[in-house]
Structures are given as structure tokens and as C-alpha cells.
Design an enzyme around this catalytic site. Structure first.
Site, PDB file in Angstrom:
ATOM      1  N   SER A 123      52.641  28.209  44.832  1.00  0.00           N
ATOM      2  CA  SER A 123      52.452  29.454  44.082  1.00  0.00           C
ATOM      3  C   SER A 123      53.690  30.330  44.075  1.00  0.00           C
ATOM      4  CB  SER A 123      51.304  30.223  44.740  1.00  0.00           C
ATOM      5  OG  SER A 123      51.293  31.563  44.321  1.00  0.00           O
ATOM      6  N   GLU A 125      53.595  33.307  44.460  1.00  0.00           N
ATOM      7  CA  GLU A 125      53.399  34.331  45.499  1.00  0.00           C
ATOM      8  C   GLU A 125      54.268  34.044  46.722  1.00  0.00           C
ATOM      9  OE1 GLU A 125      51.445  37.235  45.745  1.00  0.00           O
ATOM     10  OE2 GLU A 125      51.195  37.044  43.593  1.00  0.00           O
ATOM     11  N   TYR A 147      47.862  35.205  51.996  1.00  0.00           N
ATOM     12  CA  TYR A 147      47.774  34.122  51.013  1.00  0.00           C
ATOM     13  C   TYR A 147      49.153  33.500  50.776  1.00  0.00           C
ATOM     14  CZ  TYR A 147      47.598  31.948  46.383  1.00  0.00           C
ATOM     15  OH  TYR A 147      47.736  31.080  45.338  1.00  0.00           O
ATOM     16  N   PHE A 186      40.626  38.558  39.269  1.00  0.00           N
ATOM     17  CA  PHE A 186      42.062  38.601  38.956  1.00  0.00           C
ATOM     18  C   PHE A 186      42.316  39.625  37.849  1.00  0.00           C
ATOM     19  CE2 PHE A 186      41.405  34.628  41.028  1.00  0.00           C
ATOM     20  CZ  PHE A 186      42.545  34.445  41.802  1.00  0.00           C
ATOM     21  N   GLY A 209      44.160  49.078  40.165  1.00  0.00           N
ATOM     22  CA  GLY A 209      45.095  49.534  41.197  1.00  0.00           C
ATOM     23  C   GLY A 209      46.466  49.827  40.615  1.00  0.00           C
TER      24      GLY A 209
HETATM   25  P1  GDP Z   1      48.250  37.718  42.012  1.00  0.00           P
HETATM   26  O1  GDP Z   1      49.595  37.870  41.412  1.00  0.00           O
HETATM   27  O2  GDP Z   1      47.926  36.330  42.414  1.00  0.00           O
HETATM   28  O3  GDP Z   1      47.989  38.680  43.118  1.00  0.00           O
HETATM   29  O4  GDP Z   1      47.210  38.010  40.803  1.00  0.00           O
HETATM   30  P2  GDP Z   1      46.231  39.237  40.492  1.00  0.00           P
HETATM   31  O5  GDP Z   1      45.779  39.043  39.097  1.00  0.00           O
HETATM   32  O6  GDP Z   1      45.161  39.372  41.528  1.00  0.00           O
HETATM   33  O7  GDP Z   1      47.158  40.544  40.601  1.00  0.00           O
HETATM   34  C1  GDP Z   1      48.292  40.716  39.786  1.00  0.00           C
HETATM   35  C2  GDP Z   1      48.854  42.120  39.977  1.00  0.00           C
HETATM   36  O8  GDP Z   1      47.948  43.066  39.406  1.00  0.00           O
HETATM   37  C3  GDP Z   1      49.056  42.555  41.435  1.00  0.00           C
HETATM   38  O9  GDP Z   1      50.316  43.179  41.545  1.00  0.00           O
HETATM   39  C4  GDP Z   1      47.960  43.573  41.677  1.00  0.00           C
HETATM   40  O10 GDP Z   1      48.293  44.573  42.639  1.00  0.00           O
HETATM   41  C5  GDP Z   1      47.839  44.182  40.285  1.00  0.00           C
HETATM   42  N1  GDP Z   1      46.567  44.886  40.066  1.00  0.00           N
HETATM   43  C6  GDP Z   1      46.404  46.169  39.671  1.00  0.00           C
HETATM   44  N2  GDP Z   1      45.114  46.498  39.611  1.00  0.00           N
HETATM   45  C7  GDP Z   1      44.415  45.388  39.983  1.00  0.00           C
HETATM   46  C8  GDP Z   1      43.015  45.113  40.119  1.00  0.00           C
HETATM   47  O11 GDP Z   1      42.153  45.963  39.894  1.00  0.00           O
HETATM   48  N3  GDP Z   1      42.684  43.842  40.504  1.00  0.00           N
HETATM   49  C9  GDP Z   1      43.626  42.881  40.750  1.00  0.00           C
HETATM   50  N4  GDP Z   1      43.241  41.657  41.093  1.00  0.00           N
HETATM   51  N5  GDP Z   1      44.941  43.124  40.644  1.00  0.00           N
HETATM   52  C10 GDP Z   1      45.340  44.363  40.265  1.00  0.00           C
END
Ligand code: GDP
Length: 323
Positions: A123, A125, A147, A186, A209
Site C-alpha cells: 500500500s 500508506e 496499518y 473510506f 474530518g
Molecule cells: P486511506 O488513504 O487509506 O486512509 O483512505 P481513506 O479514504 O480512509 O482516507 C483518505 C483521506 O481522507 C485521509 O487523509 C483521511 O484523513 C481523509 N478524511 C477526511 N474525512 C474523512 C472521513 O470522514 N472518513 C475517512 N475515511 N477519511 C477522511
């Protein structure tokens, strides 16, 4: 007829990969663990075409048996605890499923079918607090979540089994990839599902967020083709798979609301609950190596992807009564 064993086959990537392999004439074996509430939504249309084998990533004996039964030419290890935010409240389970389970799978293959080709779902990440922009295969890693740390272990143990035991083991460093089958937690799917609900009068707001983080978002259906291509090469190697384009969460939100003719500022509420203890501020991949050596090409761009996801969620919610 080639035989493939997929872990995580009921997930987003597993379902697209199973479709691709079935189209190519593979016999597809799917590992499934016993759960009280099975979830086959992503594979409902191909459920009868997959040969199901019971097993659990944390139980080596069951994995050896799964490899023995499926006798695979190719093994795709896609199963994991895959949600970054859940890895802080569940760091140990994440370590067991996302890190150590990779060794279980590699051991099962080494013991029961050592010449099977192995794909590990690594990943972006792992790049975390990025040490260079854009990120390529040789960019130093700096994970920022339990993770990311767990995926880094999975990556290196895959490289190590290749070098220790001469196994055909590849690690695909995939940047974020999305689709209408993405889990609702996500951010892409949360946004497209939220937009669809707001458009249909089923919800009034969308709580998110950090809107400033930037990601390199591609379409999962394109990315599973890269997994397959990696296992068709003469020698095993690791590849970055990405779009080479970066967007903020705010842009994602804007594109999704624009698609249904609404202004996102009227509906989005910032909620500290969704802000993470440590953030990955930006991810941007350079997949030149995959393009050159695998001949991999991207088909679906960012705006098209978001539009497709919003449309799918609109369709899914249409007909639900207004609460
Ligand atoms: P990741 O890159 O695997 O962590 O995929 P995510 O889709 O969970 O998150 C992508 C980005 O979106 C991260 O930087 C999160 O902090 C941001 N983000 C902002 N608001 C949210 C929310 O409400 N849910 C999630 N999952 N991510 C959020």
C-alpha cells in the site's frame, strides 16, 4: 485451465480480480472465513463461479489446506484489516491480519505449492510522511499508522521470501483505488454515498474530518489488471500503481456535489471525530516502471470515477423511503 487462489475475494479488489480471472478462463478459488453475518454483496453475481474454501488468515493449518486443495498457479493475498482509521483502536488485530498473516500465506505457499506465483497487496500508506514527491518503488518508507506499519512488514516479508526461498513473490504498491464497491467507511465512498443520500432527501449533512489531505485516487477495476500483469512476467518484482494525479479531499467533495448540482458548502460539517491521530498529508505515485515493464494503462480518470460512484449510490438509494 489456470488456477488462482484469492484471499479477500469478497472485498472490493477481490471481486474485481475474480471477475477478471474468470473472464480469462481461470478456475478461481476464494478463501472465506466463517462469520455470523456473511457479506457476499460484491461477488453476488459471480458467487456460483467461485470455488469456496474455508480458512482463516490467522490459522496456518487452514491456509496450507487451502493451498493444497486449490493447487494454485497464482495466489493473490488481498485480505487484511484494510481501514487505516480502525488501526489505532485495533493495532494488534491489524498487526495479526495485515502483517503476520502475510507470513502465514507465504508459509502455506512455501510448504504446499512453492512454485505458485504470489501477489502481496502492499500500500501507498507505507510512504506515510512522504520522503520524496512523487513516490516511486525506491522511495524510503515512513508509515504513519499501525496499518501502514503492518503493511510495511507484509511488503518486506514478501521481498524476503523471494530472496530467501527464490519464490515468485511480487509486491504491488497500490495507491488509493476506489469504486462503487469500496467500503462505506473510506472517504470516497462515504462522500459519494452521502451526496446520493442528500440529493434524495435521505440525509441533511455529511460529516467529515481533514479536507486538506491529498490522495492519488484511481479506479480499482484498472488496478487489479496490474496485479495480474505482475504475475505474468519472467521475473518477480515490486511495482508502484497510481494515476500520477493528486486531489484534496475538498476537491473530491466538490466534484461529487457538483455532479448532482449541489453546493458542498451547504452540507459538509467538519467533525473532529474523523480527524486521525497522525495523518498522511499527501500521496502521489509515479508508476513509470509499471507502464514500461508491465504495459499497464489507466482507463478511468478521477472525475469519471467520482461520477460513476455517485451514480451507483443514487441508484442504490433510489426507492428508499424518506425518513
Ligand atoms: P486511506 O488513504 O487509506 O486512509 O483512505 P481513506 O479514504 O480512509 O482516507 C483518505 C483521506 O481522507 C485521509 O487523509 C483521511 O484523513 C481523509 N478524511 C477526511 N474525512 C474523512 C472521513 O470522514 N472518513 C475517512 N475515511 N477519511 C477522511
Amino acid at each position: 485451465m489456470k488456477r488462482a487462489l484469492i484471499t479477500g475475494v469478497t472485498g472490493q479488489d477481490g471481486s474485481y480480480l475474480a471477475e477478471l480471472l474468470l473472464e480469462k478462463g481461470y478456475q478461481v478459488f476464494g478463501l472465506r472465513r466463517r462469520t455470523s453475518t456473511p457479506n457476499y454483496e460484491n461477488v453476488a453475481h459471480i458467487q456460483d463461479k467461485i470455488e469456496w474454501i474455508s480458512g482463516d488468515l490467522t490459522d496456518l493449518a487452514s491456509l496450507i489446506e487451502a493451498v493444497r486443495i486449490s493447487n494454485p498457479d497464482e495466489v493473490y493475498n488481498l485480505a487484511a484489516q484494510s481501514f487505516v482509521a480502525a488501526s489505532w483502536p485495533q493495532p494488534i488485530a491489524t498487526g495479526q491480519l495485515t502483517a503476520l498473516a502475510v507470513t502465514n500465506m507465504l508459509e502455506a505457499v512455501r510448504i504446499a505449492k512453492p512454485d505458485a506465483r504470489f501477489y502481496q497487496a502492499s500500500s501507498s500508506e507505507m510512504f506515510g510522511k512522504v520522503q520524496a514527491i512523487p513516490q516511486i518503488e525506491t522511495t524510503p518508507f515512513y508509515p504513519r499508522s499501525p496499518y501502514g506499519v503492518a503493511k510495511l512488514y507484509g511488503h518486506w516479508i514478501t521481498v524476503n521470501y523471494r530472496e530467501s526461498f527464490n519464490m515468485f513473490a511480487c509486491s504491488g504498491i497500490l495507491f488509493n483505488h476506489e469504486s462503487p464497491r469500496r467500503g462505506l467507511e473510506f472517504v470516497t465512498r462515504k462522500v459519494t454515498d452521502g451526496v446520493a443520500q442528500i440529493k434524495l432527501g435521505l440525509a441533511k449533512e455529511l460529516r467529515l474530518g481533514n479536507l486538506d489531505s491529498q490522495r492519488d485516487w484511481g479506479f480499482a477495476g484498472d488496478y487489479v489488471k496490474a496485479m495480474w500483469l505482475m504475475l505474468q512476467q519472467d521475473t518477480p518484482d515490486d511495482f508502484v500503481i497510481s494515476t500520477g494525479e493528486m486531489h484534496t479531499v475538498e476537491e473530491l467533495v466538490q466534484v461529487a456535489f457538483d455532479h448532482v448540482g449541489l453546493n458542498w458548502r451547504d452540507y459538509v460539517v467538519i467533525d473532529e471525530k474523523f480527524v486521525r491521530p497522525a495523518e498522511v498529508d499527501l500521496l502521489l505515485g509515479d508508476c513509470t516502471k509499471a507502464k514500461q515493464e508491465l504495459g499497464w494503462e489507466l482507463e478511468v480518470g478521477f472525475k469519471q470515477l467520482v461520477a460513476n460512484m455517485v451514480d451507483a449510490d443514487l441508484k442504490r438509494h433510489a426507492g428508499r423511503p424518506v425518513e
